[in-house]
Write an enzyme that holds these catalytic residues in place. Sequence first.
Site, mmCIF file in Angstrom:
data_model
loop_
_atom_site.group_PDB
_atom_site.id
_atom_site.type_symbol
_atom_site.label_atom_id
_atom_site.label_comp_id
_atom_site.label_asym_id
_atom_site.label_seq_id
_atom_site.Cartn_x
_atom_site.Cartn_y
_atom_site.Cartn_z
ATOM 1 N N LYS A 62 16.321 -18.256 69.650
ATOM 2 C CA LYS A 62 15.661 -18.759 70.471
ATOM 3 C C LYS A 62 14.697 -17.640 71.133
ATOM 4 C CE LYS A 62 18.909 -20.879 72.537
ATOM 5 N NZ LYS A 62 19.763 -20.608 71.653
ATOM 6 N N ARG A 91 19.997 -27.649 78.391
ATOM 7 C CA ARG A 91 21.146 -27.543 77.181
ATOM 8 C C ARG A 91 22.190 -28.783 77.539
ATOM 9 N NH1 ARG A 91 23.415 -21.956 75.358
ATOM 10 N NH2 ARG A 91 21.631 -21.213 75.959
ATOM 11 N N ARG A 96 24.498 -9.424 66.319
ATOM 12 C CA ARG A 96 23.831 -9.201 67.441
ATOM 13 C C ARG A 96 23.947 -8.065 68.439
ATOM 14 N NH1 ARG A 96 21.981 -14.574 70.506
ATOM 15 N NH2 ARG A 96 24.560 -14.909 70.761
ATOM 16 N N ARG A 120 27.754 -8.425 72.694
ATOM 17 C CA ARG A 120 27.979 -9.424 73.916
ATOM 18 C C ARG A 120 29.413 -9.701 73.866
ATOM 19 N NH1 ARG A 120 23.479 -13.958 73.613
ATOM 20 N NH2 ARG A 120 25.170 -15.340 73.863
ATOM 21 N N ARG A 162 31.127 -22.048 70.822
ATOM 22 C CA ARG A 162 29.853 -22.338 71.141
ATOM 23 C C ARG A 162 29.037 -23.180 70.367
ATOM 24 N NH1 ARG A 162 27.998 -16.338 71.735
ATOM 25 N NH2 ARG A 162 25.842 -17.054 71.890
#
Length: 301
Positions: free
Chosen positions: A81, A158, A192, A236, A247
């Site tokens: 995103k 969301r 990531r 993260r 998630r």
Amino acid sequence: MAVFSRCSVVSTAARTPTSAAATTFSYLIRALSPSFSSSSSSFDPETDLNRGKPAGLGTLKREPKGRNVQWAFLGCPGVGKGTYASRLSNLLGVPHIATGDLVRDELASSGPLSSQLKEIVNQGKLVSDEIIIDLLSKRLEKGEAKGESGFILDGFPRTVRQAEILEGVTEIDLVINLKLREEALLAKCLGRRICSECGGNYNVASIDIKAENGSPGMYMAPLPPPPECASKLITRPDDTEEVVKKRLHIYQMMTQPVEDFYRSRGKLVEFDLPGGIPESWPKLLRALNLEDHDDKQSAAA
Ligand SMILES: Nc1ncnc2c1ncn2[C@@H]1O[C@H](COP(=O)(O)OP(=O)(O)O)[C@@H](O)[C@H]1O
């Protein structure tokens, strides 16, 4: 490796849409403002809305056409995103507002909310609608003060309740729903990396899924950092395999209904990422009837 099989979408505990969605929203903003007495748990439009002018998102009027685009991105954790929202933000000249970044900024500020937020985020849960709307309202107010017009929202709404509240306040022109094969999502989240100094987003994962059983293969090259960031990369805390799977589950439960919310309004553009940025970006632009002259010029050079 199927990271996550689609589970049945459970209806969220969203407030049933009322004709007074805006008043619900205004109430929410009222409830967020310091002057609001936090003791009041029940919502009474007659009294609660007489507490003066709503702040925050309430400053967003239903803009007449002629304003800049107001788009939103949906998509599972790690789908990209932020990558495509920021590119479109540059192309269209509108701010890219990522609520995940707003949450991380609040975490880094060590403000009154940060310890509560840290626990929620590190467990892969969603932050409450009220807190997210407060953070988003403050960001939009700052932007409005700087003369910003339009936005590309990344990670908001969301939940259906967030979508209803937003709908009661302003027009969302288009919602882009990015989709990626589940076996690639986990690898992308685990790969990531963020530069601890400049906040740049990179990815060390090299994803090479072979074609099988009729489904095409997929290759997504790593997104390496520039030399000056290479030694400052961090991961993260919510990008561990256990939390990512949590998630993804929460996305299926809480955010997939938001896809239906916008699909039923004819505002959803579904986009299956065919591969990495070089392959996906031009196809996304075509899907949106846009052109990236810079890419064309660089390709022609
Ligand atoms: N609209 C939102 N509503 C509730 N929580 C949010 C929202 N946006 C971000 N968050 C919180 O911030 C975290 C990180 O968000 P984000 O960076 O968008 O993650 P992802 O890569 O999973 O989309 C989320 O897991 C959630 O805890």
